[in-house]
Scaffold this motif. Structure first.
Motif, mmCIF file in Angstrom:
data_model
loop_
_atom_site.group_PDB
_atom_site.id
_atom_site.type_symbol
_atom_site.label_atom_id
_atom_site.label_comp_id
_atom_site.label_asym_id
_atom_site.label_seq_id
_atom_site.Cartn_x
_atom_site.Cartn_y
_atom_site.Cartn_z
ATOM 1 N N ALA A 205 0.827 -1.212 0.000
ATOM 2 C CA ALA A 205 0.000 0.000 0.000
ATOM 3 C C ALA A 205 0.860 1.261 0.000
ATOM 4 C CB ALA A 205 -0.924 -0.008 1.216
ATOM 5 N N ILE A 206 1.951 1.263 0.774
ATOM 6 C CA ILE A 206 2.836 2.424 0.797
ATOM 7 C C ILE A 206 3.478 2.631 -0.565
ATOM 8 C CG2 ILE A 206 4.994 3.340 1.764
ATOM 9 C CD1 ILE A 206 4.240 1.956 4.396
ATOM 10 N N THR A 207 3.902 1.550 -1.213
ATOM 11 C CA THR A 207 4.514 1.653 -2.535
ATOM 12 C C THR A 207 3.539 2.216 -3.550
ATOM 13 O OG1 THR A 207 5.927 -0.254 -2.043
ATOM 14 C CG2 THR A 207 5.678 0.362 -4.356
ATOM 15 N N ILE A 208 2.302 1.743 -3.523
ATOM 16 C CA ILE A 208 1.297 2.238 -4.461
ATOM 17 C C ILE A 208 1.033 3.721 -4.238
ATOM 18 C CG2 ILE A 208 -1.167 2.124 -5.004
ATOM 19 C CD1 ILE A 208 -0.987 -0.888 -4.712
ATOM 20 N N MET A 209 0.907 4.151 -3.002
ATOM 21 C CA MET A 209 0.591 5.550 -2.725
ATOM 22 C C MET A 209 1.754 6.472 -3.083
ATOM 23 S SD MET A 209 -2.493 5.791 -1.904
ATOM 24 C CE MET A 209 -2.345 7.564 -1.617
ATOM 25 N N ILE A 210 2.985 6.051 -2.839
ATOM 26 C CA ILE A 210 4.130 6.862 -3.254
ATOM 27 C C ILE A 210 4.169 6.968 -4.778
ATOM 28 C CG2 ILE A 210 6.649 6.973 -3.309
ATOM 29 C CD1 ILE A 210 6.697 5.803 -0.523
ATOM 30 N N GLY A 211 3.838 5.856 -5.447
ATOM 31 C CA GLY A 211 3.755 5.900 -6.902
ATOM 32 C C GLY A 211 2.679 6.849 -7.389
ATOM 33 N N VAL A 212 1.532 6.875 -6.711
ATOM 34 C CA VAL A 212 0.455 7.797 -7.085
ATOM 35 C C VAL A 212 0.911 9.246 -6.952
ATOM 36 C CG1 VAL A 212 -1.815 8.641 -6.359
ATOM 37 C CG2 VAL A 212 -1.411 6.194 -6.578
ATOM 38 N N VAL A 213 1.726 9.541 -5.941
ATOM 39 C CA VAL A 213 2.189 10.909 -5.718
ATOM 40 C C VAL A 213 3.251 11.324 -6.742
ATOM 41 C CG1 VAL A 213 3.409 12.420 -4.092
ATOM 42 C CG2 VAL A 213 1.627 10.878 -3.267
ATOM 43 N N LEU A 214 4.191 10.438 -7.029
ATOM 44 C CA LEU A 214 5.356 10.828 -7.819
ATOM 45 C C LEU A 214 5.301 10.388 -9.278
ATOM 46 C CD1 LEU A 214 8.165 10.009 -5.225
ATOM 47 C CD2 LEU A 214 7.060 12.209 -5.657
ATOM 48 N N ALA A 215 4.703 9.230 -9.567
ATOM 49 C CA ALA A 215 4.780 8.662 -10.914
ATOM 50 C C ALA A 215 4.187 9.550 -12.006
ATOM 51 C CB ALA A 215 4.119 7.283 -10.926
ATOM 52 N N PRO A 216 2.995 10.166 -11.835
ATOM 53 C CA PRO A 216 2.446 10.982 -12.929
ATOM 54 C C PRO A 216 3.369 12.111 -13.363
ATOM 55 C CG PRO A 216 0.742 10.522 -11.318
ATOM 56 C CD PRO A 216 2.023 10.043 -10.720
#
Length: 286
Positions: A205-216
């Motif tokens: 869950a932490i990995t997914i949320m960090i990806g949501v913040v930074l990946a786009p």
């Protein structure tokens, strides 16, 4: 002669009904949301992860915010007259948001890892009430801490940058740069809490949320072809960093969300995530 001893008080005998049934002397109290809130507040304030993550969060927001103001004030940098003094608080909040994401996920997912969720659901079989209590306690805690930090940084930067050419913020900009951005980050942490409840796995869950913040934002930086220009613009406009910058009247793009739009977007995302977490919690085994 021995002195007579005072007899020890004895517990009252159990009450027996006329038909032979046992009646407990302990009064039965109907549970409600207040009991669940008290339980979740006790849990979140007594674990070390809360103290560590919130402590690092405060240090990052205050430290980066004050350091940025001191660096700008100590140089001959002339800030643009259209950039208000609150805009430098953006950097500390962007980095510190990772701490809120982590704490939000741990508030729910860690109970599945330790098995404490079984005890929680046994004490309160109403699963929806447990999820609502977790969400409310975390949201209020995250909002309060963020509001205090952003207000302190805002006052400090306004005092430090008076002679730097930066424009003094208006009342509306003060409201957005303190209350507005605090509500937004508290909702971002709440979404993380709900994703933790859905996945039941802290690291994932932490990995997914960090990806949501930074990946786009990272993906948009590498989209150079003209055919992907619309996708690139959309990723820029609706990325978390750009939506954060909107609260400081300093958007990364000239189009997309403006004003209070990022808050309504995040509120809608949180509502959808809450509905999904609620439905899955009631359908799955603990």
């Amino acid at each position: 002669m021995s002195t007579p001893q005072t007899p020890m008080p004895q517990a009252p005998p159990p009450a027996w009904e006329a038909g032979g049934g046992y009646t407990s002397p302990i009064p039965v109290v109907r549970t409600h949301l207040g009991h669940a809130l008290a339980s979740e507040w006790t849990k979140i304030k007594s674990v070390r992860s809360t103290m560590w993550t919130l402590g690092v969060y405060v240090l990052l927001v205050l430290g980066i915010g004050l350091l940025t103001g001191l660096v700008i004030a100590g140089t001959s940098t002339d800030l643009s007259g259209e950039e208000n003094t609150l805009s430098l608080g953006f950097f500390g909040l962007l980095v510190g948001s990772i701490c809120l994401i982590t704490l939000g996920v741990l508030t729910t997912a860690s109970e599945y890892g330790t098995g404490l969720i079984r005890t929680t659901m046994t004490a309160c079989p109403n699963r929806g009430r447990v999820l609502a209590a977790k969400a409310l306690v975390f949201f209020l805690l995250a909002f309060t801490i963020t509001l205090v930090c952003t207000t302190l940084v805002a006052f400090a930067q306004t005092a430090l940058l008076q002679g730097s050419g930066a424009r003094q913020p208006t009342g509306a900009e003060w409201l957005k740069g303190t209350v507005g951005v605090s509500l937004y980050l508290a909702l971002l942490g709440l979404v993380s809490l709900l994703i933790g409840s859905i996945l039941r796995h802290s690291a994932g869950a932490i990995t997914i949320m960090i990806g949501v913040v930074l990946a786009p934002l990272v993906l948009a930086l590498f989209m150079f072809t003209r055919s992907l220009e619309k996708v690139r613009t959309a990723l820029f406009e609706y990325s978390i960093p750009n939506q954060l910058s909107v609260f400081y009247s300093n958007s990364l793009t000239r189009s997309g969300p403006s004003g209070w739009d990022p808050l309504w977007i995040m509120l809608g995302v949180a509502a959808v995530a809450f509905a999904g977490a609620w439905a899955l919690l009631n359908r799955r085994d603990v």
